[in-house]
Design an enzyme around this catalytic site. Structure first.
Site, short mmCIF file in Angstrom:
data_model
loop_
_atom_site.label_atom_id
_atom_site.label_comp_id
_atom_site.label_asym_id
_atom_site.label_seq_id
_atom_site.Cartn_x
_atom_site.Cartn_y
_atom_site.Cartn_z
N ASP A 10 50.76 1.12 40.23
CA ASP A 10 49.68 0.83 39.32
C ASP A 10 48.36 1.08 40.06
O ASP A 10 48.35 1.38 41.26
CB ASP A 10 49.78 -0.62 38.80
CG ASP A 10 49.07 -0.79 37.46
OD1 ASP A 10 49.48 -1.65 36.67
OD2 ASP A 10 48.11 -0.03 37.20
N GLU A 34 44.11 -6.73 29.87
CA GLU A 34 44.72 -7.28 31.08
C GLU A 34 44.34 -8.74 31.31
O GLU A 34 44.19 -9.50 30.35
CB GLU A 34 44.38 -6.38 32.28
CG GLU A 34 44.84 -4.93 32.07
CD GLU A 34 44.73 -4.10 33.32
OE1 GLU A 34 44.37 -2.91 33.22
OE2 GLU A 34 45.04 -4.60 34.42
#
Ligand code: GLC
Length: 600
Positions: A296, A492
């Site tokens: 990521d 997020e």
């Protein structure tokens, strides 16, 4: 289907922009001719927000991939499809000057349409698609996204998220299709098929199953990066990890997904980015995944280690094939080269990583077709694409309450509708990952707001409709009231919530509107269940609209007679103290997973 083709070694005809003759022509040919440093270069994905200042580095360092995320669009944020295609081709032209003419693979977060580009078709966020329970609808939606992504020259989408959100306080709940792998697995596999298209080659966009593994199962309060739960610790047995969080990855791998992105989170205290058992033994060997494992965004930096070089070595040794880091490509290359020289990274591990990367580039036919296929651009945001999104919106709506025949609203008549709240805010109905990372309120792209949809639906019908906006305590009355509101856009961990509160303004506006009308309907925009226990008695009908995207006529279609078929993909709690709450855990939900009424 993303088949890693045994690539023929036919020499690829080269366009004018490309070096002729000297390029490598198959994975084996490239690997056989690459230096260790060139191989390490391919194992980098760099942000266009950084490389835009020195694009020549793409060839100089043989960078394998770029992503356009925060600040990485042609204009910083947003931009038209044509501007994106020009940007993507510009970086490709630079990259192809590398010694062996290996093309660049460009990635983007296309997670509910080609959402970072303006003028594209944006579908309901995954939680809304989960409410449809329809794999073929998901495939159709992602096939449209594939076409719109191709129109900008991008060939890698960081979707679908096949996370299984188990605690609705997580800010990424809406990126999941639902709380149960039996919901997530078929929809995730369908998304892979839609994005990657019917066959490998130039009309394919490589999909990404993310985030491997267990990101939706973290414990509240263990969040990293200052977040409450995001990037936290999944504290569970291997049996539970395999039962809840692994099946959707198995389904995605079986569907031929071309890449898998590793989760920021930890499993029982260990960052998954450094977990060789999960990445290599489970994902690559047990599940048989032959595509690219990518970290990521700067995820390698979160591995426990003695400095960045050590973190890179640990990540590559764990099985990560490509390091997504906004800017540290030189340090990454040095770390990999030195790691091999020190014997900490077997050269066979580097060759395995680069083989996966090159196989993907040949399977996408990038060597022969490195530039944007502008033929796809003409259908970006087309009425036909938006019609499919409108259908998806209608089928994602979940009707939680409908008393006294409140719905359907008659399509004709001389009755009055008063609309209150945020019915005319496109950004609110999109949510995060919409033009910008966090999304924001306002008219951020092309689309139809619910207010515009109401105007279109009632035009010429005798029904009068007025929008009082936030001024719901004003002097007015009506036969029907429609309150629209919900969560501000977020993405997020920024969306992690300790209370799942509807919010005082929303509650006050809803109450004031309902006090002034005969029939009161609430339409909630949210990425997850919110605590609405006190509001339910005030309304005659309540619609969970999720984050519906650009085509709000799908909502009016449902309100005015085409019906509701959505079913809750997650359990809806009475109180936040009940979180995490999931089917089968013995807790009583306000509305259980699978609930949804269809009165017409
Ligand atoms: C983000 C997300 C991931 C996304 C990536 C690139 O932090 O975790 O889902 O694909 O970075 O933007």
């Amino acid at each position: 289907m993303f088949l890693l083709l045994a690539v023929s070694s036919c020499a690829a005809p080269r366009s004018d922009d490309e070096p002729d003759g000297r390029g490598c022509t198959s994975t084996a040919d490239c690997l056989g001719r690459m230096t260790l440093r060139e191989k390490a270069g391919q194992m980098n994905q760099v942000s266009t927000a950084t490389i835009k200042d020195k694009p020549q580095d793409l060839a100089t360092y043989g960078v394998g991939s770029v992503l356009s995320a925060v600040g990485g669009s042609p204009t910083g944020t947003g931009g038209t499809a044509a501007q994106w295609a020009d940007m993507v081709d510009g970086y490709q032209r630079q990259a192809l000057k590398n010694r062996l003419g290996i093309p660049l693979l460009h990635g983007v977060d296309a997670v509910h349409g080609h959402n970072m580009v303006q003028g594209t078709t944006l579908f309901p966020q995954h939680i809304g698609m989960g409410a449809t329970r329809d794999p073929d609808l998901v495939r159709r939606a992602e096939d449209i996204t594939r076409q719109e992504v191709l129109g900008t020259g991008i060939r890698w989408a960081f979707a679908p998220c096949v996370c299984v959100p188990r605690d609705d306080r997580w800010g990424r709940t809406y990126e999941g299709y639902g709380e149960d792998p039996s919901i997530v697995s078929p929809l995730g596999a369908a998304a892979v098929r839609g994005l990657q298209g019917p066959r490998p080659g130039k009309d394919e966009v490589m999909a990404t199953a993310k985030h491997f593994v267990g990101d939706g199962g973290t414990t509240f309060g263990t969040g990293d990066n200052g977040y409450l739960i995001d990037r936290g610790d999944s504290r569970m047995s291997e049996a539970d990890l395999r039962k809840v969080h692994l099946p959707a990855f198995r389904a995605a791998v079986d569907a031929g997904v071309g890449s898998v992105m590793v989760t920021y989170s930890s499993w029982n205290g260990k960052k998954v980015h450094g977990d060789r058992y999960l990445i290599t033994d489970v994902l690559k060997k047990e599940l048989g995944f032959h595509g690219i494992v990518i970290s990521d965004f700067a995820g390698v930096r979160e591995i426990k280690g003695s400095g960045y070089a050590d973190q890179v070595v640990r990540a590559v040794d764990a099985g990560i094939d490509m390091i997504m880091d906004p800017s540290r490509y030189k340090a990454t290359i040095d770390a990999i080269v030195q790691g091999v020289r020190d014997g900490r990274i077997p050269s066979s591990r580097v060759d395995d990583a680069v083989r996966r990367i090159l196989d993907a580039k040949f399977s996408l036919d990038l060597f022969k077709h490195p530039y944007a296929d502008r033929g796809y651009a003409k259908n970006i945001g087309s009425p036909a694409h938006r019609a499919v999104a409108r259908e998806a919106v209608r089928r994602s709506q979940v009707l939680l309450k409908n008393e006294g025949g409140a719905l359907p609203l008659p399509r004709t008549g001389t009755y009055k509708i008063a609309v209150g709240g945020d019915a005319d805010d496109l950004g609110l109905q999109l949510g995060g990952w919409s033009v910008s990372w966090q999304g924001h309120k306002g008219r951020t792209t092309t689309g139809t707001t619910l207010w515009q949809a109401l105007r279109k639906t009632t035009a010429g019908t005798g029904i009068s409709v007025r929008n009082v906006g936030a001024a719901t305590s004003g002097d007015y009355s009506a036969d029907v009231g429609i309150w629209v509101g919900g969560e501000r856009p977020y993405a997020e961990g920024h969306g992690d919530s300790a209370d799942l509160a509807l919010g005082g303004d929303n509650a006050r506006q809803l109450s004031a509107l309902c006090a002034r009308v005969k029939v009161c309907v609430a339409v909630l925009y949210s990425g997850r269940p919110l605590i609405i226990t006190d509001q339910l008695p005030e309304v005659d009908a309540f619609v969970a609209s999720w984050l519906p995207g650009t085509e709000a006529e799908g909502i009016t279609d449902a309100l005015f007679g085409k019906g509701f078929s959505g079913r809750l993909p997650v359990s809806w709690p009475k109180a936040v103290a009940d979180e995490p709450i999931n089917a089968g855990d013995g807790k009583k939900a306000l509305f259980p997973q699978g609930y949804g009424i269809s009165p017409y």
